[in-house]
Motif scaffolding. Structure first.
Motif, PDB file in Angstrom:
ATOM      1  N   THR A  41      -3.832 -11.357   5.989  1.00  0.00           N
ATOM      2  CA  THR A  41      -2.553 -11.725   6.583  1.00  0.00           C
ATOM      3  C   THR A  41      -2.076 -10.566   7.442  1.00  0.00           C
ATOM      4  OG1 THR A  41      -1.966 -13.079   4.675  1.00  0.00           O
ATOM      5  CG2 THR A  41      -0.171 -12.414   6.144  1.00  0.00           C
ATOM      6  N   PRO A  42      -1.921 -10.741   8.745  1.00  0.00           N
ATOM      7  CA  PRO A  42      -1.509  -9.632   9.607  1.00  0.00           C
ATOM      8  C   PRO A  42      -0.161  -9.055   9.189  1.00  0.00           C
ATOM      9  CG  PRO A  42      -2.296 -11.485  10.918  1.00  0.00           C
ATOM     10  CD  PRO A  42      -2.167 -11.987   9.508  1.00  0.00           C
ATOM     11  N   ASN A  43      -0.110  -7.756   9.143  1.00  0.00           N
ATOM     12  CA  ASN A  43       1.137  -7.046   8.880  1.00  0.00           C
ATOM     13  C   ASN A  43       1.689  -6.603  10.231  1.00  0.00           C
ATOM     14  OD1 ASN A  43       3.188  -5.230   8.248  1.00  0.00           O
ATOM     15  ND2 ASN A  43       2.144  -4.457   6.430  1.00  0.00           N
ATOM     16  N   THR A  44       2.694  -7.297  10.721  1.00  0.00           N
ATOM     17  CA  THR A  44       3.213  -7.055  12.069  1.00  0.00           C
ATOM     18  C   THR A  44       4.361  -6.055  12.098  1.00  0.00           C
ATOM     19  OG1 THR A  44       4.671  -8.982  11.866  1.00  0.00           O
ATOM     20  CG2 THR A  44       2.506  -9.337  12.870  1.00  0.00           C
ATOM     21  N   ASP A  45       4.599  -5.386  10.995  1.00  0.00           N
ATOM     22  CA  ASP A  45       5.633  -4.352  10.998  1.00  0.00           C
ATOM     23  C   ASP A  45       5.246  -3.248  11.974  1.00  0.00           C
ATOM     24  OD1 ASP A  45       6.928  -5.765   9.049  1.00  0.00           O
ATOM     25  OD2 ASP A  45       6.129  -4.561   7.389  1.00  0.00           O
ATOM     26  N   PRO A  46       6.210  -2.584  12.596  1.00  0.00           N
ATOM     27  CA  PRO A  46       5.903  -1.471  13.504  1.00  0.00           C
ATOM     28  C   PRO A  46       5.060  -0.405  12.794  1.00  0.00           C
ATOM     29  CG  PRO A  46       8.208  -2.086  13.700  1.00  0.00           C
ATOM     30  CD  PRO A  46       7.662  -2.866  12.536  1.00  0.00           C
ATOM     31  N   VAL A  47       4.131   0.191  13.547  1.00  0.00           N
ATOM     32  CA  VAL A  47       3.158   1.107  12.952  1.00  0.00           C
ATOM     33  C   VAL A  47       3.814   2.338  12.336  1.00  0.00           C
ATOM     34  CG1 VAL A  47       1.227   2.649  13.460  1.00  0.00           C
ATOM     35  CG2 VAL A  47       1.253   0.339  14.407  1.00  0.00           C
ATOM     36  N   LEU A  48       4.706   2.986  13.061  1.00  0.00           N
ATOM     37  CA  LEU A  48       5.281   4.243  12.569  1.00  0.00           C
ATOM     38  C   LEU A  48       6.085   4.061  11.281  1.00  0.00           C
ATOM     39  CD1 LEU A  48       6.295   6.088  15.877  1.00  0.00           C
ATOM     40  CD2 LEU A  48       4.304   6.475  14.402  1.00  0.00           C
ATOM     41  N   PRO A  49       6.971   3.063  11.199  1.00  0.00           N
ATOM     42  CA  PRO A  49       7.657   2.864   9.916  1.00  0.00           C
ATOM     43  C   PRO A  49       6.698   2.524   8.779  1.00  0.00           C
ATOM     44  CG  PRO A  49       8.836   1.741  11.674  1.00  0.00           C
ATOM     45  CD  PRO A  49       7.531   2.197  12.249  1.00  0.00           C
ATOM     46  N   LYS A  50       5.634   1.795   9.106  1.00  0.00           N
ATOM     47  CA  LYS A  50       4.651   1.435   8.087  1.00  0.00           C
ATOM     48  C   LYS A  50       3.923   2.670   7.566  1.00  0.00           C
ATOM     49  CE  LYS A  50       1.464  -1.221   9.616  1.00  0.00           C
ATOM     50  NZ  LYS A  50       0.790  -2.415  10.134  1.00  0.00           N
ATOM     51  N   LEU A  51       3.574   3.576   8.478  1.00  0.00           N
ATOM     52  CA  LEU A  51       2.944   4.822   8.062  1.00  0.00           C
ATOM     53  C   LEU A  51       3.920   5.686   7.264  1.00  0.00           C
ATOM     54  CD1 LEU A  51       0.926   5.784  11.265  1.00  0.00           C
ATOM     55  CD2 LEU A  51       0.004   5.009   9.083  1.00  0.00           C
ATOM     56  N   ALA A  52       5.174   5.676   7.700  1.00  0.00           N
ATOM     57  CA  ALA A  52       6.187   6.449   6.984  1.00  0.00           C
ATOM     58  C   ALA A  52       6.351   5.923   5.556  1.00  0.00           C
ATOM     59  CB  ALA A  52       7.517   6.398   7.732  1.00  0.00           C
ATOM     60  N   ALA A  53       6.312   4.593   5.410  1.00  0.00           N
ATOM     61  CA  ALA A  53       6.425   4.002   4.071  1.00  0.00           C
ATOM     62  C   ALA A  53       5.231   4.388   3.207  1.00  0.00           C
ATOM     63  CB  ALA A  53       6.535   2.485   4.187  1.00  0.00           C
ATOM     64  N   ALA A  54       4.035   4.358   3.800  1.00  0.00           N
ATOM     65  CA  ALA A  54       2.837   4.751   3.046  1.00  0.00           C
ATOM     66  C   ALA A  54       2.903   6.218   2.647  1.00  0.00           C
ATOM     67  CB  ALA A  54       1.585   4.473   3.870  1.00  0.00           C
ATOM     68  N   ALA A  55       3.472   7.037   3.538  1.00  0.00           N
ATOM     69  CA  ALA A  55       3.567   8.473   3.260  1.00  0.00           C
ATOM     70  C   ALA A  55       4.540   8.776   2.121  1.00  0.00           C
ATOM     71  CB  ALA A  55       3.987   9.223   4.517  1.00  0.00           C
TER      72      ALA A  55
END
Length: 429
Positions: A223-237
């Motif tokens: 399922t594509p995750n269409t959230d913006p890349v930078l916030p998504k990386l920030a959440a993972a971090a």
């Protein structure tokens, strides 16, 4: 009544599995059948990884002739070897997040195509004996190394949670590309010439991309995750699991990458083997790690990955200490470095099986990208340290090897005392 009891039992089993893997994300959605085509797509993904790893490792097996022709000292040679590792490492952060959005198939194709020009450019730089261009084009050659951040979420989507250790371990066998490069690249140069060798690898990348277009398919569960890349990386971090797994992977995969690239130089300096002979021994090292990786993943499906990783870290530290004694060729040196490769390979499989258990399902790509980047960065610095200390402490690699042993042992202690065998899926800092 019997039918109702069977239905109740099935529902309870599904719920139990969901709680076991992602206790904070229990879902009642019906399961998606991903079995049709999963083996074909996993094997194809492994092949794509192997070809890109071969491309990523085009400089390392030729470091000795480059050094001789360009009159490089150990430090300059190690910088040249390490340059592709940098982009191949840091680029995985973005590529992992993009894989969450666009899927593994699209990213496999994109990376294979994007790696063609750097491969040809590195061949051109080597042909004209330009150290500066080898550094510049080697930097862009790192694009091929980002492929690893694509394959882990791709494999996870094709397999259910109970088999993801196996799936990521099989995909990790794409590391065999480093063995193929170490073994065949020096021989191809002897047989066909430097530029022709790079053309052959570029053609292999192009053919691989075309096969992906024609055959590869995305998993039905994707399922594509269409959230913006930078916030998504920030959440993972912000996830504790991201940094704990990054620390461990920087050692086990970083050690593999470092030795796969720098071992030809090391073997030539310590044992005075020819370039072809050094490449053969490096290929054996890489092949041992490749074989061990799915073993580590499969074991982690059966026992807590923590114990698999502990064996890996302890064994790596021990073998690094043994290597400082410079065991004589060919038997004892082969035993030492083959054992080290096996321990590192088991650890790479164990760490990513642990990631698959602990990372939230919709962020596996982002977490994978950061963890994979840490592994690559872990492989970037050891060649620099080995080269620098070899030049400054009297042509001796002891300090670099002892530093690896100390780091692995520190990670062993951290894993023993700070990481539980059964961690929740999401634990924030």
């Amino acid at each position: 009544m019997i039918r109702a009891q069977v239905g109740s039992f099935s529902a309870k089993s599904a719920l139990a599995d969901s709680v076991r893997w992602f206790p904070e994300q229990v879902s009642t959605a019906p399961a998606v059948n991903t079995r049709k085509g999963q083996t074909l797509n996993l094997l194809l993904a492994t092949w794509v990884s192997a070809i890109n790893f071969w491309a990523w490792n085009m400089i390392g097996p030729l470091s000795t002739p480059y050094s001789e022709r360009l009159s490089l000292d150990a430090t300059s040679a190690s910088v040249m070897v390490a340059m592709p590792i940098l982009v191949g490492s840091l680029g995985r952060i973005v590529v992992g997040a993009l894989t969450d959005r666009y899927g593994g198939r699209t990213m496999f194709i994109a990376i294979s195509v994007a790696s063609i020009l750097p491969v040809l450019a590195v061949g051109f730089a080597g042909s004209i004996d330009s150290y500066v261009l080898l550094l510049v084009f080697g930097f862009f050659l790192g694009i091929a190394g980002t492929v690893f951040a694509v394959g882990i979420p791709f494999a996870n989507n094709w397999y259910d949670a109970s088999r993801r250790g196996f799936a990521t371990g099989v995909f990790g066998m794409g590391m065999v590309g480093t063995a193929l490069s170490a073994f065949f690249t020096p021989r191809f140069v002897d047989w066909f010439g430097l530029m022709t060798t790079h053309v052959v690898v570029a053609i292999a990348l192009a053919v691989t991309a075309l096969v992906c277009v024609a055959v590869m398919r995305e998993a039905p569960a994707f399922t594509p995750n269409t959230d913006p890349v930078l916030p998504k990386l920030a959440a993972a971090a912000k996830l504790r699991v991201t940094w704990e797994m990054s620390f461990l992977y920087a050692i086990v995969f970083g050690g593999f990458v470092a030795f796969s690239n720098y071992l030809p130089t090391y073997i030539k300096a310590i044992y005075d083997f020819t370039t072809v002979d050094a490449g053969s021994r490096t290929a054996a090292f890489a092949l041992a790690a490749v074989i061990a990786r799915p073993v580590g993943g499969a074991l982690s499906d059966r026992i807590p990955p923590k114990y698999v990783v502990l064996v890996s870290l302890g064994g790596t530290a021990a073998m690094a200490v043994v290597a400082t004694l410079e065991p004589p060729p060919d038997f004892w040196s082969a035993v030492t470095f083959t054992a080290m490769a096996l321990f590192l390979g088991v650890g790479t499989g164990g760490v990513f099986a642990w990631v698959a258990r602990r990372a939230p399902g919709n962020s596996v790509g982002s977490v994978t990208g950061i963890v994979a980047a840490a592994g690559g960065v872990g492989g970037y610095f050891p060649p620099l340290v080995m080269g620098a200390t070899y030049d400054t402490v009297g042509e001796d690699y002891t300090f670099g090897l002892l530093l690896l042993a100390a780091t692995a042992f520190a990670a062993f202690l951290y894993t023993v005392f700070r990481l539980g065998a059964h961690e929740p899926a999401r634990t924030k800092t």
